[in-house]
Enzyme design. Structure first.
Site, PDB file in Angstrom:
ATOM      1  N   THR A 163      20.924   5.645  37.958  1.00  0.00           N
ATOM      2  CA  THR A 163      20.865   6.625  39.153  1.00  0.00           C
ATOM      3  C   THR A 163      19.612   7.469  38.887  1.00  0.00           C
ATOM      4  OG1 THR A 163      22.353   8.384  37.741  1.00  0.00           O
ATOM      5  CG2 THR A 163      23.363   6.947  39.576  1.00  0.00           C
ATOM      6  N   LYS A 189      24.261   3.910  31.290  1.00  0.00           N
ATOM      7  CA  LYS A 189      23.346   4.715  32.280  1.00  0.00           C
ATOM      8  C   LYS A 189      23.735   6.312  31.798  1.00  0.00           C
ATOM      9  CE  LYS A 189      24.264   6.633  35.671  1.00  0.00           C
ATOM     10  NZ  LYS A 189      24.413   8.132  35.795  1.00  0.00           N
ATOM     11  N   THR A 200      28.525  12.507  30.242  1.00  0.00           N
ATOM     12  CA  THR A 200      28.455  12.004  31.306  1.00  0.00           C
ATOM     13  C   THR A 200      27.646  10.437  31.535  1.00  0.00           C
ATOM     14  OG1 THR A 200      28.466  13.908  32.383  1.00  0.00           O
ATOM     15  CG2 THR A 200      27.074  12.375  33.630  1.00  0.00           C
ATOM     16  N   ASN A 409      17.218  17.865  40.075  1.00  0.00           N
ATOM     17  CA  ASN A 409      18.532  18.302  40.631  1.00  0.00           C
ATOM     18  C   ASN A 409      18.474  19.172  41.875  1.00  0.00           C
ATOM     19  OD1 ASN A 409      20.725  17.146  38.680  1.00  0.00           O
ATOM     20  ND2 ASN A 409      19.075  18.181  37.356  1.00  0.00           N
TER      21      ASN A 409
END
Length: 414
Positions: A163, A189, A200, A409
Site C-alpha cells: 500500500t 507489507k 500492522t 497520512n
C-alpha cells in the site's frame, strides 16, 4: 494516494532478495483495479495438499472480516490443499455484513477455481478502512489468476500486497535439519499504522518442511512475539494484521520427528526470516530516515523492560529529536518516567550509541555532546537505557518521525 512515494533511504541496498522456489507453492498476481490503476493489487498463493497453515493476527477489537474468517478457519483438520488470496487498496474493515459477504464471495470463487476447500481458503485485505470492498473486481479475475499460477512468482506477490510501502519486502533462510536442507521464504507489507499486537502488516511465510499444526502454531506465535511484536512505527495497531505460515512438507523433513537440535535449527530459520522482515517494515516506516534500536537493560521485570522500551520508541518527542539529529537525552528520561515501569532516577544511565550521556541519575561526567551528536547523524541509531534494578531486558525497533509522515497520512485517501 496520489503518485508513487520515493523509495525509503533505509531500504535494503541489494533490493529484493533472490527467494528460492518453495516446492508445493505457486503464485499469481493481477491488476484488478480495486483502488490503484495500472499496478497489480491482488495476489493468489496455492499450497499443495498436505500443507499445514498456522498464523497470528491483530488483537484489535475492530478486526476486519477477513481476519475473523481466517481465525475461524485456522487449525481445521484437512489433508487437502490450501490457498491465500490478498488484495491491496481496500481493507474490507468496518464494513458490516457487506464485509462478511465479500469474504464469502471471494473464498467461494477461489475454491471453485482451484479445487481448494473453501474452509482452507484464507484471505486478507489491506488499505482504506470503512469502504466496502468491490469484491466483484476480484471474483471476475479469479479464473485468470488460477491459470497463471507459477512456482517462481513470489517477488510479484510481494509487490501486489503493497500500500504505502516504498519497496517490496522479502527474506529467506536455508537450514540444515538432521543432515537435510529445509528452505524458508517470506514476504511482507507494512509501512504505517505499525504497533504490536501483532504489528500492522501482512506477512506470508512458506517452507517445505513437514510439521504438525500444533507445533507450527506454537513456533509461529513465539517467533512473532520475538520479532513483529517488537517493532513500532507510530504506535497504531491495524484492524487487518495477518501473519500466515504455510508448511508444504515437500522436502520430506518432518520437524515433529527431528532431533532437539533439528527443531532448534528450524526455529532459528523461522526467527531469522521474521526478524529480517520486521526490520524491513521499520526501515520502510512512513517518512523514516533513521532505523532506531531501543535497548533496555537491567529492569526489575521483563514487562517493565518492555514498557520502558516501547515508551521511548513511541514517544513523538524522542522520535522527532532523532529526526532532527538532536541527542536530547532529557526526552529519554521523560519517556522512562512516564512508562509506568518501576524506575529509580538515581540508578538510571543512558547511552546514545557508545556515548554515555547520563549516569546514575545525572549527566555523565565524561559526556561530550558533540560525540553524541555525531552518532545521531547516522541512519542507524541506538539508544540504550540501564535501569539498574534487576537483570531483565528488552529490545524494540522503531524509526524517526518526520514531516513526511504527516504528508503521507494527511492525504492517504486521495
Amino acid at each position: 494516494m496520489a503518485g508513487a512515494l520515493p523509495v525509503s533511504p533505509l531500504a535494503p541496498k541489494g533490493g529484493f532478495p533472490d527467494l528460492p522456489v518453495i516446492d508445493g507453492v505457486r503464485f499469481a498476481t493481477i491488476a484488478a483495479g480495486i483502488k490503484y490503476r495500472g499496478r497489480a493489487d491482488v495476489m493468489l498463493a496455492e499450497l499443495a495438499p498436505g500443507t499445514t497453515v498456522a498464523g497470528t493476527f491483530t488483537r484489535s477489537r475492530t478486526r476486519a472480516a477477513p481476519v475473523l474468517d481466517c481465525q475461524a478457519k485456522l487449525g481445521r483438520a484437512s489433508d487437502g490443499p490450501a490457498a491465500i488470496l490478498v488484495n491491496s487498496g481496500n481493507a474490507n474493515a468496518f464494513t458490516g455484513i457487506k464485509g462478511v459477504e465479500a469474504v464469502q464471495a471471494v473464498t467461494a470463487a477461489v475454491a471453485s477455481e482451484t479445487g481448494v476447500p473453501q474452509e482452507r481458503v484464507f484471505t486478507a485485505s489491506t488499505g482504506v478502512i470503512g469502504e466496502p470492498l468491490p469484491h466483484e473486481r476480484i471474483t471476475t479475475v479469479i479464473s485468470e489468476l488460477g491459470s497463471s499460477l507459477s512456482p517462481d512468482g513470489i517477488a510479484d506477490a510481494a509487490k501486489a500486497i503493497m500500500t504505502t510501502d516504498t519497496f517490496p519486502k522479502g527474506a529467506t533462510r536455508s537450514v540444515e535439519i538432521d543432515g537435510k536442507t529445509v528452505s524458508v521464504a517470506g514476504i511482507a507489507k507494512g509501512s504505517g499504522m505499525i504497533a504490536p499486537d501483532m504489528a500492522t502488516m501482512l506477512v506470508y511465510i512458506f517452507t517445505d518442511a513437514k510439521i504438525s499444526f500444533d507445533l507450527l502454531q506454537r513456533y509461529t506465535a513465539d517467533m512473532c512475539d520475538a520479532t513483529f511484536n517488537k517493532i513500532t512505527v507510530d504506535s497504531d495497531t491495524s484492524t487487518s494484521d495477518t501473519l500466515l505460515v504455510g508448511a508444504t512438507g515437500a522436502s520430506g523433513v518432518d520437524i515433529d520427528q527431528a532431533t532437539v537440535k533439528g527443531k532448534a535449527s528450524f526455529v532459528r530459520g523461522l526467527h531469522e526470516v521474521m526478524l529480517d522482515l520486521a526490520h524491513q517494515v521499520v526501515r520502510d516506516g512512513e517518512g523514516a530516515t533513521k532505523f532506531v534500536t531501543i535497548d533496555v537493560r537491567n529492569a526489575k521485570t521483563k514487562d517493565d523492560a518492555q514498557l520502558v522500551a516501547f515508551s521511548i520508541a513511541n514517544s513523538p518527542l524522542v522520535k522527532t529529536a532523532v529526526a532532527g539529529e538532536d541527542p536530547n537525552w532529557g526526552r529519554v528520561v521523560m519517556a522512562v518516567g512516564k512508562s509506568g515501569a518501576e524506575a529509580d532516577r538515581d540508578r538510571l544511565s543512558i547511552w546514545f550509541g557508545d556515548v554515555e550521556v547520563a549516569r546514575n541519575g545525572q549527566v555523565s561526567p565524561d559526556y561530550v555532546e558533540a560525540n553524541a551528536a555525531a552518532h545521531m547523524k547516522g541512519d542507524e541509531i541506538t539508544i540504550r537505557v540501564d535501569l539498574g534494578l534487576g537483570d531483565m531486558g528488552a529490545t524494540v525497533y522503531t524509526c524517526d518521525l518526520t514531516a513526511q509522515y504527516i504528508v503521507i497520512n494527511a492525504d492517504y485517501r486521495s
